[in-house]
Motif scaffolding. Structure first.
Motif, short mmCIF file in Angstrom:
data_model
loop_
_atom_site.label_atom_id
_atom_site.label_comp_id
_atom_site.label_asym_id
_atom_site.label_seq_id
_atom_site.Cartn_x
_atom_site.Cartn_y
_atom_site.Cartn_z
N ASP A 191 -50.21 -39.18 17.64
CA ASP A 191 -51.53 -39.17 18.26
C ASP A 191 -52.18 -37.81 18.05
OD1 ASP A 191 -51.04 -41.72 19.11
OD2 ASP A 191 -50.89 -41.24 21.25
N THR A 192 -53.48 -37.76 18.29
CA THR A 192 -54.24 -36.51 18.20
C THR A 192 -54.84 -36.19 19.56
OG1 THR A 192 -54.78 -36.90 15.86
CG2 THR A 192 -56.17 -35.34 17.06
N PHE A 193 -54.60 -34.98 20.02
CA PHE A 193 -55.14 -34.51 21.30
C PHE A 193 -56.32 -33.61 21.02
CE2 PHE A 193 -55.14 -31.54 24.96
CZ PHE A 193 -55.32 -32.47 25.97
N ILE A 194 -57.43 -33.88 21.70
CA ILE A 194 -58.68 -33.15 21.46
C ILE A 194 -59.20 -32.60 22.78
CG2 ILE A 194 -61.07 -33.33 20.63
CD1 ILE A 194 -60.10 -35.78 18.97
N VAL A 195 -59.56 -31.33 22.76
CA VAL A 195 -60.21 -30.70 23.91
C VAL A 195 -61.68 -30.54 23.56
CG1 VAL A 195 -60.28 -28.70 25.44
CG2 VAL A 195 -58.10 -29.46 24.48
N ALA A 196 -62.57 -31.10 24.38
CA ALA A 196 -64.01 -30.97 24.17
C ALA A 196 -64.64 -30.38 25.43
CB ALA A 196 -64.63 -32.33 23.87
N ARG A 197 -65.89 -30.02 25.34
CA ARG A 197 -66.55 -29.39 26.48
C ARG A 197 -66.53 -30.27 27.72
NH1 ARG A 197 -72.29 -27.00 24.61
NH2 ARG A 197 -72.48 -26.95 26.87
N ASN A 198 -66.58 -31.60 27.53
CA ASN A 198 -66.70 -32.49 28.68
C ASN A 198 -65.49 -33.40 28.89
OD1 ASN A 198 -67.03 -34.11 26.45
ND2 ASN A 198 -68.64 -35.37 27.37
N GLN A 199 -64.41 -33.21 28.10
CA GLN A 199 -63.27 -34.10 28.28
C GLN A 199 -62.03 -33.61 27.56
OE1 GLN A 199 -63.60 -37.94 26.27
NE2 GLN A 199 -65.02 -37.08 24.78
N LEU A 200 -60.89 -34.13 28.00
CA LEU A 200 -59.63 -34.06 27.27
C LEU A 200 -59.38 -35.47 26.75
CD1 LEU A 200 -57.44 -32.08 29.83
CD2 LEU A 200 -58.91 -31.15 28.04
N LEU A 201 -59.04 -35.59 25.49
CA LEU A 201 -58.99 -36.90 24.86
C LEU A 201 -57.75 -37.01 23.97
CD1 LEU A 201 -60.62 -39.55 24.29
CD2 LEU A 201 -61.64 -38.34 22.35
N GLN A 202 -57.06 -38.15 24.05
CA GLN A 202 -55.95 -38.43 23.15
C GLN A 202 -56.22 -39.76 22.47
OE1 GLN A 202 -52.02 -37.73 24.72
NE2 GLN A 202 -51.08 -39.25 23.38
N VAL A 203 -56.11 -39.77 21.13
CA VAL A 203 -56.38 -40.98 20.35
C VAL A 203 -55.22 -41.24 19.41
CG1 VAL A 203 -58.87 -40.68 20.48
CG2 VAL A 203 -57.63 -39.71 18.55
N ASP A 204 -55.02 -42.54 19.06
CA ASP A 204 -53.98 -42.88 18.10
C ASP A 204 -54.53 -42.81 16.68
OD1 ASP A 204 -55.41 -45.22 17.66
OD2 ASP A 204 -54.07 -46.48 18.85
N ARG A 205 -53.74 -43.25 15.70
CA ARG A 205 -54.14 -43.11 14.31
C ARG A 205 -55.36 -43.95 13.96
NH1 ARG A 205 -53.39 -39.05 11.32
NH2 ARG A 205 -53.52 -40.36 9.45
N THR A 206 -55.62 -44.99 14.76
CA THR A 206 -56.81 -45.82 14.50
C THR A 206 -58.05 -45.24 15.16
OG1 THR A 206 -56.53 -47.24 16.46
CG2 THR A 206 -55.31 -47.85 14.46
N GLY A 207 -57.89 -44.16 15.93
CA GLY A 207 -59.01 -43.58 16.66
C GLY A 207 -59.20 -44.16 18.04
N THR A 208 -58.31 -45.10 18.42
CA THR A 208 -58.40 -45.72 19.74
C THR A 208 -57.97 -44.75 20.83
OG1 THR A 208 -57.93 -47.89 18.78
CG2 THR A 208 -57.64 -47.66 21.17
N GLU A 209 -58.76 -44.63 21.88
CA GLU A 209 -58.44 -43.72 22.97
C GLU A 209 -57.27 -44.26 23.79
OE1 GLU A 209 -61.87 -42.81 25.30
OE2 GLU A 209 -63.09 -42.24 23.56
N VAL A 210 -56.26 -43.42 23.97
CA VAL A 210 -55.11 -43.80 24.80
C VAL A 210 -55.08 -42.99 26.08
CG1 VAL A 210 -53.75 -44.57 22.83
CG2 VAL A 210 -53.58 -42.19 23.56
#
Length: 368
Positions: free
Chosen positions: A212-231
């Protein structure tokens, strides 16, 4: 292992501990009693990574047996075993502090020995000596590149839109967060896009062990799988996140523009919030260490600071306008500065070891 050269004894012991015949391990363990403490530590580390719990006691003993300026290496190894359950770290190298740390670790091991699973311990980092650099800007000025051990450019990707973070995720693949471009992409070193996730104002990105990919943005913490689906998603409607990171135990840490350092569990439940000086500049990052300490850049204060889990400063060093920090496996600290366009390596005392000018506004430097 009986050579007069301590370097040869270390090399032989470590090699056999990592992959030698099992019948050689008793001979390797004899090096844990070597007359030179500096031989015992790397051999103990190799045996610990091979699952030898008896070697943990040797590492604890080395807190008082190693020279004062090297004892932190044993503590780093122990912190990796205990993670966020570590006893309070040494804040000084005097004999009394070292004895106190030794006794605290000995008691911790007595209580936790049966619960510790050394097979889950990350393998020690062996750096290639290559350095990733991200430069803030657009077109030719918005780029990422990698430098070799000789300081020469190995490859470079231009045409990015304010790249703010970059990490290697394979031998020829990298993950890039483009702040103004509103996306995180995976690319090869030729610059070809292999995967994209659109996210407004990303400030950091990580590839997790499960892919998975973990992303920190100004308004959220986000984790997505290889398809880009938010988990997983944790929202901050105030859009005040400046920096953040996901830890190997599943917890997450971020700092807001008002200086709130928030720690969440793997479900997004808030565990703790403390106040620290705010990062002051988008493009800064934090490095959360195995013992729960947080290494952060204080751009306006011209220093990098290490906080304990309660927000107390336990180490700091002066660097002009730092924007990027990384603690290296050898205990040194790698720092990048956007406006002075420099990369600096500091030793444990904060002394400058190397200083190199880079041609661009540096947002991130990462050694691998």
């Amino acid at each position: 292992m009986a050579d007069k050269s301590l370097d040869r004894r270390i090399a032989a012991g470590v090699a056999l501990a990592r992959g030698g015949p099992k019948d050689q391990l008793p001979a390797v363990r004899k090096l844990l009693e070597d007359d030179v403490p500096g031989v015992r530590l790397p051999v103990a580390e190799a045996l610990i990574h091979a699952g030898d719990k008896d070697a943990v006691l040797v590492a604890i003993d080395l807190l008082v047996k190693l020279p004062a300026d090297q004892a932190w290496q044993a503590e780093n190894l122990l912190n990796a075993i205990a993670e966020d359950k570590s006893p309070p770290s040494m804040t000084a190298t005097d004999d009394a502090s070292r004895k106190k740390a030794h006794d605290a670790w000995a008691e911790w091991w007595r209580l936790n020995k049966d619960k510790v699973d050394l097979t889950k311990l990350d393998q020690p980092d062996h750096l290639l000596g290559l350095t990733l650099v991200a430069f803030m800007g657009r077109g030719r000025n918005g780029s990422v590149m990698e430098l070799g051990r000789d300081g020469k450019q190995r490859w470079r990707i231009d045409g990015l839109i304010y790249p703010i973070d970059v990490r290697m995720v394979g031998s020829d693949r990298l993950l890039v967060a483009e702040f103004s471009g509103g996306q995180v992409t995976e690319r090869n070193t030729k610059g070809e896009v292999l995967w994209t996730k659109k996210v407004p104002y990303p400030v950091a990105c990580q590839r997790l062990p499960n892919g998975d990919t973990f992303i920190v943005a100004r308004n959220q913490l986000l984790q997505v799988d290889r398809t880009g689906t938010e988990v997983f998603s944790h929202s901050r409607p105030t859009s005040d996140i400046m920096v953040g990171q996901k830890l190997r135990n599943g917890q997450m840490v971020y700092i807001t523009n008002t200086g709130n350092m928030v720690r969440l569990d793997s479900t997004g439940k808030e565990l703790k919030t403390i106040t620290v000086p705010p990062p002051q500049l988008y493009g800064s990052n934090i490095d959360v260490l195995p013992n729960g300490r947080v290494l952060a850049a204080q751009y306006s204060n011209n220093k990098v600071v290490e906080y304990d889990p309660d927000g107390k400063t336990v180490w700091e060093a002066t660097v002009t306008q730092p924007t990027s920090v990384q603690r290296l496996p050898n205990g040194h600290t790698l720092v990048g500065s956007m406006y002075t366009m420099q990369m600096v390596e500091l030793d444990r005392q904060g002394k400058v070891l190397t200083q190199e000018r880079l041609e661009g506004r540096v947002t991130r430097v990462r050694r691998r």
